[in-house]
Each structure stands twice: as structure tokens, then as C-alpha cells.
Design an enzyme around this catalytic site. Structure first.
Site, PDB file in Angstrom:
ATOM      1  N   GLU A 129       0.545  -1.217   0.001  1.00 14.00           N
ATOM      2  CA  GLU A 129      -0.253  -0.071  -0.585  1.00 14.00           C
ATOM      3  C   GLU A 129       0.603   0.855  -0.219  1.00 14.00           C
ATOM      4  O   GLU A 129       1.326   1.755   0.958  1.00 14.00           O
ATOM      5  CB  GLU A 129      -0.985  -0.476   1.983  1.00 14.00           C
ATOM      6  CG  GLU A 129      -2.056   0.906   0.687  1.00 14.00           C
ATOM      7  CD  GLU A 129      -2.522   1.238   2.736  1.00 14.00           C
ATOM      8  OE1 GLU A 129      -2.497   1.199   3.290  1.00 14.00           O
ATOM      9  OE2 GLU A 129      -3.613   2.019   2.347  1.00 14.00           O
ATOM     10  N   GLY A 247     -17.441   0.807  11.667  1.00  9.78           N
ATOM     11  CA  GLY A 247     -18.322   2.266  11.952  1.00  9.78           C
ATOM     12  C   GLY A 247     -17.309   3.378  12.631  1.00  9.78           C
ATOM     13  O   GLY A 247     -18.655   4.481  12.900  1.00  9.78           O
ATOM     14  N   HIS A 249     -14.691   4.379  10.206  1.00  4.78           N
ATOM     15  CA  HIS A 249     -14.316   4.530   9.486  1.00  4.78           C
ATOM     16  C   HIS A 249     -14.925   5.856   8.314  1.00  4.78           C
ATOM     17  O   HIS A 249     -14.814   6.353   7.384  1.00  4.78           O
ATOM     18  CB  HIS A 249     -12.983   3.749   8.284  1.00  4.78           C
ATOM     19  CG  HIS A 249     -11.992   4.047   8.775  1.00  4.78           C
ATOM     20  ND1 HIS A 249     -11.714   3.012  10.287  1.00  4.78           N
ATOM     21  CD2 HIS A 249     -11.104   3.823   8.485  1.00  4.78           C
ATOM     22  CE1 HIS A 249     -10.635   2.976  10.548  1.00  4.78           C
ATOM     23  NE2 HIS A 249      -9.605   3.736   9.451  1.00  4.78           N
ATOM     24  N   ASP A 272      -7.515  -3.874   7.733  1.00  4.74           N
ATOM     25  CA  ASP A 272      -7.506  -2.670   7.773  1.00  4.74           C
ATOM     26  C   ASP A 272      -6.535  -2.819   9.333  1.00  4.74           C
ATOM     27  O   ASP A 272      -6.200  -1.585   9.962  1.00  4.74           O
ATOM     28  CB  ASP A 272      -7.586  -1.121   7.579  1.00  4.74           C
ATOM     29  CG  ASP A 272      -6.677  -0.335   7.611  1.00  4.74           C
ATOM     30  OD1 ASP A 272      -5.434  -0.678   6.826  1.00  4.74           O
ATOM     31  OD2 ASP A 272      -6.947   0.889   6.898  1.00  4.74           O
TER      32      ASP A 272
HETATM   33 ZN   LIG Z   1      -4.700   2.991   4.039  1.00  5.49          ZN
END
Ligand SMILES: [Zn+2]
Length: 376
Positions: A129, A247, A249, A272
Site C-alpha cells: 500500500e 463504524g 471509518h 486494515d
Molecule cells: Zn490506507
């Protein structure tokens, strides 16, 4: 060795079924059907009425069990993260490296290669990422690490390691040609931490861009005259969208709107996750800065979200409770859908020929037992 799972409900291809027996031979699913007499030695596993589902597949796992992949991209770290998430039903995952120098990216790819060769359970590949991200949408990524994706970087990302490579990039920080090159090399390219316009995303999608990383977070939003990355993601039928269903993000109503806009088999739940998952941590350090864990939320000193304190079982529970999704759909968003996104054909489903990666859940979707390749 033959295993026979019985006396439970089993999520097969046609939904949740009762009175079926699942046969697993040498780590692969042989059949799901009526109980029949089998020849030879068999180990019977009593599911005690609970729900057997495909093990969860998490495409975005930064850490767990107190460790962060970026801090030490090694086989030991990958194994510790895998162990931490297994108790929450994750039987397949991509250790996720956030923006770092290219030599660290190379080190992470090498660690994944060795982990897969050594058979560390659950490792399906790697998610890189960044660092090819837009600074204005960087979130907690270190601005000093961000860069363009050029030929040398593309070559590094396409390096084979025995598993799948997923790359999150901002399409405006590279060209459709490089996206095509990566996609042709089998790399799963996803847009994230991007300020791309709707128009900028079209050539990227045409070049093989396959998905959108943590939809709504760290990307250009849906506007009335400019659809942005969110608009492009929702308007494009075939691409996949990751959702952090904690709830915090994304507001549940916003996720519901997204689900009304696009076919549900194109959504996947992601954790994540950070080191706090599966560990009793009150804080940890990310890019040299403290991140505080409070009320299932991770924030830096400026109050920015820094990944999630979320596991896949809770993501599934949230998808059922917050998003009113049928149980089967929520579970597929955590198994079959991410498998399809990664183009993996032998994980994510309870069906003949699949790897026997399984999770046993109670009525509240808490994980009781897990199996990888038929091994508990
Ligand atoms: Zn990210």
C-alpha cells in the site's frame, strides 16, 4: 487422512445447509452432501450445531498480535500476525506494507516469499500500500516516503514470490501503461490514497485497475459535478471495493448507499488491522509517532484515524448489524468476494476442490475453531 465434519450448519454454494456432511481429504474439500458411509479411516468432527463457513480472507492487514509488518518485515512478523488473526477466523491474508522505501518493499516481498515456501499458515501473498500515493490523501502514511511509480518500481512490484501481489496506488502518480504492465504481470492493482478525478480513473480502469482500497477513505469524494474516485468506484460495475466496517471509518448509512449502487459481490470486508488486534495494547508507534487505542478506534496525535482496531469476525458482525445484510452475504464479503478480487480459485468457498480453510462460528458470529488446509 479423511475428515468428516457433521452435525452443524454449513455455508455452501447454495446457502446455509443443515444435515450435510463435509468431507475433507488431504487438506482439500472432497464433497458436501448427504452423510454416507466412507471407506477407510476417518476422523469425525462434531460441529455441535454451530455454523461452519469459509475461512475469512483479509486483503489488508498491517499488523496484529502486538507487531506491525513495517517495523520488521520478516517471516516471524508474518507468522505472529497470522496467529493473531486466526483466532478471529482469518485463514488467508495479505500482510500489508504501508508506504516505505523501496528496499523495505523488497525486503517485505522476500519475507513473504520465504513465509510461503516455509508454509506459514494463511499467507496468500502481499499487499503493498504505497508509496505511490497522493500526498494530499496520504492519511497517516509518511509524506517523505511517497514517490512516483516508474519502471524500476514496477519491476520490483512484479517480482514473483509464490503468492499474489496487490498494490494500492494513486493512478495520478503513475501512467496507464505501468498499470497495464503490472496487471499483465498478474499484480492486483487497486486505487487508494488518491485524488484522481473520474476522468483520470477511466484509462486506469481500462488498463486493468481492479479495485478501490478502503472505499471512501483517503480518496476524492463523490461531488455533484465531479464524481471523484468514490463516484468512479460506484459507477464501475466490475471493480471491487474494500470496506472498513468498523463504524468509524465510514458511516453505516454511507456504506448502505454504496451497497445500493453496486452489485454486492464486488464488496469485500477488510480489517486494515494494526498491532492492537489480538493484543492488549493501549498504544503503539507508527512512523515514529504514537498511535492511541481507544474505544475500538486508532488515532494519531492530530486525531487522524491510523488503520483500524478491527478483526474480520467483528467486521462480519458489523455488516449484519449495521448494514442489515443477510448473513450469507456478509460472510461472502469476507471470503468468496476477496478471493475473486485476488483471482484465487481454490480459497473462499466451501465447495469441491477448494482448500479446506474453514471457520466455525457461534450464533453471535464469534469464532470457535479454525482450520487451514484441513489442519486445526
Ligand atoms: Zn490506507
Amino acid at each position: 487422512m479423511l475428515l468428516a465434519f457433521h452435525n452443524g450448519r454449513i455455508l455452501g454454494e447454495s446457502g446455509i445447509e443443515c444435515d450435510r456432511t463435509l468431507l475433507v481429504r488431504d487438506g482439500r474439500i472432497e464433497s458436501l452432501g448427504e452423510a454416507t458411509k466412507v471407506a477407510g479411516p476417518v476422523q469425525v468432527i462434531d460441529l455441535e450445531g454451530h455454523l461452519l463457513v469459509p475461512g475469512f480472507i483479509d486483503t489488508q492487514v498491517n499488523g496484529g498480535g502486538g507487531v506491525l509488518f513495517n517495523d520488521d518485515p520478516s517471516v516471524n512478523t508474518i507468522a505472529a500476525i497470522a496467529r493473531a488473526h486466526r483466532q478471529f477466523g482469518t485463514t488467508g491474508f495479505l500482510p500489508t506494507l504501508i508506504s516505505d522505501d523501496l528496499d523495505v518493499v523488497a525486503q517485505a516481498i522476500e519475507a513473504v516469499r520465504i513465509a510461503i515456501r516455509q508454509g506459514v499458515p494463511g499467507v496468500l501473498g502481499i499487499h503493498i500500500e504505497g508509496p505511490f500515493l497522493n500526498e494530499s490523501r496520504r492519511g497517516v502514511h509518511d509524506a517523505s516516503k511517497l514517490r512516483e511509480l516508474d519502471g524500476a518500481a514496477a519491476q520490483l512490484l512484479a517480482r514473483p514470490h509464490g503468492g499474489v501481489t496487490m498494490v494500492t496506488l494513486a493512478p495520478e502518480r503513475t501512467t496507464p501503461q505501468f498499470i497495464r504492465q503490472l496487471s499483465d504481470a498478474g499484480v492486483v492493482v487497486s486505487a487508494g490514497h488518491t485524488n484522481a478525478t473520474y476522468a483520470e480513473l477511466q484509462p486506469a480502469l481500462a488498463a486493468g485497475l481492479r479495485g478501490f482500497t478502503h472505499l471512501f477513505n483517503a480518496m476524492s469524494q463523490l461531488g455533484n459535478r465531479e464524481p471523484g474516485t468514490v463516484g468512479a468506484a460506484l459507477a464501475h460495475e466490475d471493480s471491487w471495493c474494500g470496506l472498513i466496517a468498523d463504524g468509524h471509518h465510514v458511516h453505516p448509512e454511507v456504506m448502505k448507499v454504496a451497497l445500493r449502487a453496486k452489485r454486492h459481490d464486488r464488496f469485500m470486508l477488510v480489517s486494515d488491522a494494526m498491532p492492537s488486534v489480538g493484543a492488549a495494547l493501549k498504544s503503539f508507534v507508527l512512523n515514529g509517532r504514537p498511535i492511541t487505542v481507544a474505544n475500538e478506534k486508532l488515532v494519531d496525535e492530530e486525531g487522524r484515524l491510523a488503520g483500524a482496531d478491527l478483526d474480520m469476525a467483528r467486521a462480519v458482525r458489523n455488516a449484519v448489524r449495521m448494514l442489515d445484510l443477510p448473513v450469507e452475504e456478509a460472510l461472502r464479503m469476507a471470503s468468496a468476494n476477496p478471493a475473486d478480487f485476488l483471482a484465487l480459485r481454490d480459497v473462499g468457498r466451501i465447495a469441491k476442490g477448494q482448500r479446506a480453510n474453514l471457520a466455525l462460528l457461534d450464533d453471535e458470529f464469534h469464532v470457535l475453531r479454525t482450520w487451514i488446509d484441513g489442519r486445526e
